[in-house]
Design a protein around this motif. Structure first.
Motif, PDB file in Angstrom:
ATOM      1  N   ILE A 131       0.865  -1.176   0.000  1.00  0.00           N
ATOM      2  CA  ILE A 131       0.000   0.000   0.000  1.00  0.00           C
ATOM      3  C   ILE A 131       0.904   1.230   0.000  1.00  0.00           C
ATOM      4  N   LYS A 132       0.922   1.924  -1.143  1.00  0.00           N
ATOM      5  CA  LYS A 132       1.869   3.028  -1.335  1.00  0.00           C
ATOM      6  C   LYS A 132       1.200   4.357  -1.659  1.00  0.00           C
ATOM      7  N   THR A 133      -0.090   4.331  -2.062  1.00  0.00           N
ATOM      8  CA  THR A 133      -0.754   5.566  -2.484  1.00  0.00           C
ATOM      9  C   THR A 133      -2.087   5.735  -1.760  1.00  0.00           C
ATOM     10  N   LYS A 134      -2.601   6.964  -1.807  1.00  0.00           N
ATOM     11  CA  LYS A 134      -3.914   7.247  -1.231  1.00  0.00           C
ATOM     12  C   LYS A 134      -4.976   6.403  -1.932  1.00  0.00           C
ATOM     13  N   LYS A 135      -4.813   6.196  -3.237  1.00  0.00           N
ATOM     14  CA  LYS A 135      -5.748   5.359  -3.996  1.00  0.00           C
ATOM     15  C   LYS A 135      -5.765   3.928  -3.438  1.00  0.00           C
ATOM     16  N   ASP A 136      -4.584   3.380  -3.114  1.00  0.00           N
ATOM     17  CA  ASP A 136      -4.516   2.041  -2.519  1.00  0.00           C
ATOM     18  C   ASP A 136      -5.286   1.992  -1.200  1.00  0.00           C
ATOM     19  N   VAL A 137      -5.144   3.041  -0.390  1.00  0.00           N
ATOM     20  CA  VAL A 137      -5.844   3.125   0.896  1.00  0.00           C
ATOM     21  C   VAL A 137      -7.349   3.102   0.662  1.00  0.00           C
ATOM     22  N   ILE A 138      -7.814   3.952  -0.236  1.00  0.00           N
ATOM     23  CA  ILE A 138      -9.255   4.061  -0.513  1.00  0.00           C
ATOM     24  C   ILE A 138      -9.810   2.742  -1.040  1.00  0.00           C
ATOM     25  N   GLU A 139      -9.099   2.099  -1.969  1.00  0.00           N
ATOM     26  CA  GLU A 139      -9.563   0.827  -2.522  1.00  0.00           C
ATOM     27  C   GLU A 139      -9.637  -0.263  -1.462  1.00  0.00           C
ATOM     28  N   SER A 140      -8.643  -0.333  -0.579  1.00  0.00           N
ATOM     29  CA  SER A 140      -8.647  -1.362   0.469  1.00  0.00           C
ATOM     30  C   SER A 140      -9.784  -1.137   1.453  1.00  0.00           C
ATOM     31  N   LEU A 141      -9.988   0.110   1.851  1.00  0.00           N
ATOM     32  CA  LEU A 141     -11.077   0.413   2.786  1.00  0.00           C
ATOM     33  C   LEU A 141     -12.437   0.181   2.119  1.00  0.00           C
ATOM     34  N   SER A 142     -12.547   0.525   0.853  1.00  0.00           N
ATOM     35  CA  SER A 142     -13.804   0.305   0.120  1.00  0.00           C
ATOM     36  C   SER A 142     -14.127  -1.175  -0.041  1.00  0.00           C
ATOM     37  N   ALA A 143     -13.099  -2.016  -0.078  1.00  0.00           N
ATOM     38  CA  ALA A 143     -13.300  -3.465  -0.238  1.00  0.00           C
ATOM     39  C   ALA A 143     -13.740  -4.141   1.047  1.00  0.00           C
ATOM     40  N   GLY A 144     -13.679  -3.421   2.168  1.00  0.00           N
ATOM     41  CA  GLY A 144     -14.122  -4.014   3.427  1.00  0.00           C
ATOM     42  C   GLY A 144     -13.104  -4.012   4.543  1.00  0.00           C
ATOM     43  N   ALA A 145     -11.876  -3.578   4.276  1.00  0.00           N
ATOM     44  CA  ALA A 145     -10.891  -3.462   5.354  1.00  0.00           C
ATOM     45  C   ALA A 145     -11.325  -2.316   6.266  1.00  0.00           C
ATOM     46  N   VAL A 146     -11.080  -2.466   7.572  1.00  0.00           N
ATOM     47  CA  VAL A 146     -11.398  -1.381   8.503  1.00  0.00           C
ATOM     48  C   VAL A 146     -10.206  -0.463   8.692  1.00  0.00           C
ATOM     49  N   ALA A 147      -9.009  -0.948   8.333  1.00  0.00           N
ATOM     50  CA  ALA A 147      -7.792  -0.148   8.463  1.00  0.00           C
ATOM     51  C   ALA A 147      -6.753  -0.693   7.488  1.00  0.00           C
ATOM     52  N   ILE A 148      -5.682   0.086   7.307  1.00  0.00           N
ATOM     53  CA  ILE A 148      -4.550  -0.366   6.496  1.00  0.00           C
ATOM     54  C   ILE A 148      -3.279  -0.153   7.309  1.00  0.00           C
ATOM     55  N   SER A 149      -2.287  -1.019   7.098  1.00  0.00           N
ATOM     56  CA  SER A 149      -0.969  -0.791   7.699  1.00  0.00           C
ATOM     57  C   SER A 149       0.000  -0.538   6.567  1.00  0.00           C
ATOM     58  N   THR A 150       0.889   0.441   6.781  1.00  0.00           N
ATOM     59  CA  THR A 150       1.818   0.791   5.721  1.00  0.00           C
ATOM     60  C   THR A 150       3.125   1.312   6.282  1.00  0.00           C
ATOM     61  N   THR A 151       4.190   1.044   5.553  1.00  0.00           N
ATOM     62  CA  THR A 151       5.486   1.629   5.869  1.00  0.00           C
ATOM     63  C   THR A 151       5.702   2.911   5.074  1.00  0.00           C
ATOM     64  N   ALA A 152       4.768   3.269   4.208  1.00  0.00           N
ATOM     65  CA  ALA A 152       4.878   4.475   3.386  1.00  0.00           C
ATOM     66  C   ALA A 152       4.547   5.699   4.234  1.00  0.00           C
ATOM     67  N   SER A 153       5.578   6.357   4.726  1.00  0.00           N
ATOM     68  CA  SER A 153       5.379   7.452   5.689  1.00  0.00           C
ATOM     69  C   SER A 153       4.563   8.611   5.122  1.00  0.00           C
ATOM     70  N   GLN A 154       4.521   8.774   3.811  1.00  0.00           N
ATOM     71  CA  GLN A 154       3.714   9.851   3.236  1.00  0.00           C
ATOM     72  C   GLN A 154       2.217   9.622   3.469  1.00  0.00           C
ATOM     73  N   LEU A 155       1.828   8.416   3.852  1.00  0.00           N
ATOM     74  CA  LEU A 155       0.419   8.123   4.123  1.00  0.00           C
ATOM     75  C   LEU A 155       0.072   8.186   5.615  1.00  0.00           C
ATOM     76  N   TRP A 156       1.058   8.286   6.462  1.00  0.00           N
ATOM     77  CA  TRP A 156       0.831   8.182   7.907  1.00  0.00           C
ATOM     78  C   TRP A 156      -0.057   9.288   8.486  1.00  0.00           C
ATOM     79  N   ASN A 157      -0.120  10.419   7.849  1.00  0.00           N
ATOM     80  CA  ASN A 157      -0.904  11.527   8.388  1.00  0.00           C
ATOM     81  C   ASN A 157      -2.171  11.825   7.586  1.00  0.00           C
ATOM     82  N   LEU A 158      -2.634  10.851   6.802  1.00  0.00           N
ATOM     83  CA  LEU A 158      -3.880  11.043   6.037  1.00  0.00           C
ATOM     84  C   LEU A 158      -5.054  11.241   6.979  1.00  0.00           C
TER      85      LEU A 158
END
Length: 186
Positions: A159-186
């Motif tokens: 999970i590297k982009t905001k789009k990846d976050v949105i798609e995962s949450l839309s698919a039914g995930a309640v959260a995402i874990s990522t090492t991509a620090s640019q996403l940590w403060n979304l």
């Protein structure tokens, strides 16, 4: 607050792999941190620093150097490190973590239809508090596992982009874990 509600309220989970990530995580607004590194000599300090910043800490017990992935290792983590929970790919660790009253997250790697079946079976048998599905960009898999188990799903891996976050949450995930620090403060 139960884990599911905490994850829903804080859907971006910081996953740290080194001290540089730790320093960035301490400054992030994220509330939940997955610790994916350390050893038996450093893990307590890593987690203490995070807890001082009021972070909810989960230790991936399979990745801590010098710690055997067995009941004594899990007990050591609970009694000396004091995280809110553990992450593991090993069902025996999930079972023992549950017995100790820790939050447990079963990490499952999905590569084919057999690994989906095995993952669903392990979720039903071991009752983790949440399941981290990897790779997290596989939204079809997230949807299937969520429907089959009604588990609290965390998407992790790639999970590297905001789009990846949105798609995962839309698919039914309640959260995402990522090492991509640019996403940590979304």
């Amino acid at each position: 607050m139960k884990l599911r509600e905490t994850l829903i309220a804080n859907p971006i989970i910081v996953a740290i792999r080194n001290d540089h990530d730790l320093d960035k995580a301490l400054l992030s607004k994220a509330s939940i941190v997955f610790v994916l590194y350390g050893d038996i000599l450093t893990i307590s300090n890593i987690c203490s620093r995070l807890k001082e910043k009021n972070k909810m800490v989960f230790v991936h017990v399979d990745l801590i150097e010098g710690l055997r992935g067995d009941s004594a290792g899990i007990r050591y983590i609970k009694e000396n490190v004091h995280p809110q929970g553990i992450i593991s790919t090993k069902t025996s660790n999930i079972k023992y973590g549950n017995q100790l009253g820790l939050y447990t997250i079963l990490r499952v790697f999905i590569m084919d239809s057999l690994s989906i079946k095995t993952g669903i079976k392990n979720i039903h048998e071991n009752k983790p508090n949440a399941v981290e599905v990897m790779p997290g960009v596989a939204s079809k898999i997230i949807s299937v596992i969520q429907q089959e188990t009604n588990s609290c799903i965390i998407a992790g891996g790639l999970i590297k982009t905001k789009k990846d976050v949105i798609e995962s949450l839309s698919a039914g995930a309640v959260a995402i874990s990522t090492t991509a620090s640019q996403l940590w403060n979304l």
